[in-house]
Design an enzyme around this catalytic site. Structure first.
Site, PDB file in Angstrom:
ATOM      1  N   THR A 247      38.229   2.775 -29.860  1.00 14.57           N
ATOM      2  CA  THR A 247      37.518   2.801 -28.483  1.00 14.57           C
ATOM      3  C   THR A 247      36.398   1.874 -28.693  1.00 14.57           C
ATOM      4  O   THR A 247      35.850   1.283 -29.506  1.00 14.57           O
ATOM      5  CB  THR A 247      37.349   4.216 -28.081  1.00 14.57           C
ATOM      6  N   HIS A 248      35.236   2.227 -27.480  1.00  9.98           N
ATOM      7  CA  HIS A 248      34.047   1.882 -27.727  1.00  9.98           C
ATOM      8  C   HIS A 248      33.135   2.152 -29.044  1.00  9.98           C
ATOM      9  O   HIS A 248      32.649   1.169 -29.374  1.00  9.98           O
ATOM     10  CB  HIS A 248      33.271   2.364 -26.165  1.00  9.98           C
TER      11      HIS A 248
END
Length: 328
Positions: free
Chosen positions: A304-305
């Site tokens: 993810t981020h």
């Protein structure tokens, strides 16, 4: 068994800011340095696993991870009238680099840290739009950028996911940082810690079973303390600062063409390590680097981020191989 020693410090700058940072490795100014610039809404704490791995990979590297203004333990006195913009954030980092005696460096930028990285590159390269010409920093500084690393750090409008950026773009369109409705909407967004949690856990994949998604992303590796501390330390009590940065992010978008020109003209090597399930930045933002960077290495991971929370070993390997390839 030896283990790298990581130390933590606070450096007072003449401008009034006190920069908190973690570091490891030799402190000699001529030592090749990796500068790690964190993103929103984190701090140098996000590099707590990466720094020792980089130190173990090479004892000759100096690794520095500062808290940017408005984040972590870095402080700026209220009476100095500091405006929380990306231009000022970059100026503060220039002063920090000078005080630290940094010479040749590779800059790793995540999220907010990447616009600061490319602003530093523009200052060095002297291909500066008018807004950067106002900086008092000398472009002939001793620090110089050998290469760039983007970890979910965007430099293209194509990389801005509308689902995340539409409220910010609406705010920008008012041309008024104090616009009540827009600021209130984003304040409500920031005030809900679950919106930060989603940046750690990422987008959903409807076509896959939830257990498979969690396995792919290794979400069981995410320490919930991380996102909770980020929200409490950098958002809950700093809403106005973060809203000012939200408004000013548009100046980074305005600089994208200049940054892309810099990549083409400087031929600086670039590594991108990207969590493909980012809620803010589309993976096409990483793919676009291939168009402009003469020497680019692009890697996608099922993260993810906040990719380092789940894939720090892979990212470390990418960095170490990249540094070897460029002779750093």
């Amino acid at each position: 068994m030896s283990y790298p020693v990581i130390t933590h410090h606070d450096l007072s700058l003449s401008s009034g800011a006190s920069i908190h940072y973690m570091t490891t490795g030799p402190s000699v100014p001529t030592t090749p340095t990796i500068l790690l610039l964190h993103g929103f809404p984190s701090s140098s704490h996000q590099f707590r696993t990466l720094v020792p791995l980089l130190a173990k990979a090479s004892s000759s590297l100096r690794v520095i991870a500062p808290d940017l203004p408005g984040f972590g333990l870095t402080t700026v006195p209220e009476d100095v009238g500091y405006k929380y913009t990306f231009e000022n954030m970059t100026k503060t980092m220039v002063e920090f680099l000078e005080e630290m005696g940094v010479g040749e460096m590779v800059v790793y930028g995540f999220d907010y840290g990447f616009p600061v990285a490319f602003r530093l590159a523009l200052i060095q390269h002297q291909h500066r739009p008018r807004e950067l010409n106002s900086t008092s920093q000398a472009t002939s500084a001793r620090w110089r950028i050998k290469a760039l690393i983007s970890q979910n750090g965007n430099g293209y409008v194509e990389g801005l996911l509308p689902s995340f950026w539409a409220p910010l773009q609406s705010y920008w369109s008012t041309s008024n940082i104090h616009d009540g409705p827009s600021r209130q909407t984003l304040q409500s967004f920031l005030s809900d810690p679950n919106n930060l949690k989603s940046q750690y856990f990422g987008t959903t994949i409807p076509s896959k079973a939830q257990s498979d998604v969690e396995s792919d992303r290794r979400v069981d590796r995410i320490d919930p303390v991380s996102w909770k501390v980020d929200w409490m330390m950098n958002v809950r009590d700093r809403l106005d600062i973060q809203l000012d940065y939200f408004y000013d992010y548009q100046t980074n978008v305005e600089l994208y063409p200049a940054f892309q020109t810099y990549l083409r003209e400087s031929k600086v090597p670039l590594l991108a390590a990207w969590g493909r399930h980012d809620v803010a930045f589309d993976p096409i933002g990483a793919e676009m680097f291939r168009r402009d960077a003469h020497d680019s290495r692009i890697h996608f991971l099922d993260g993810t981020h906040f990719l380092l929370e789940t894939h720090v070993e892979e990212v470390t390997a990418y960095i170490v191989n990249f540094l070897d390839d460029i002779g750093f």
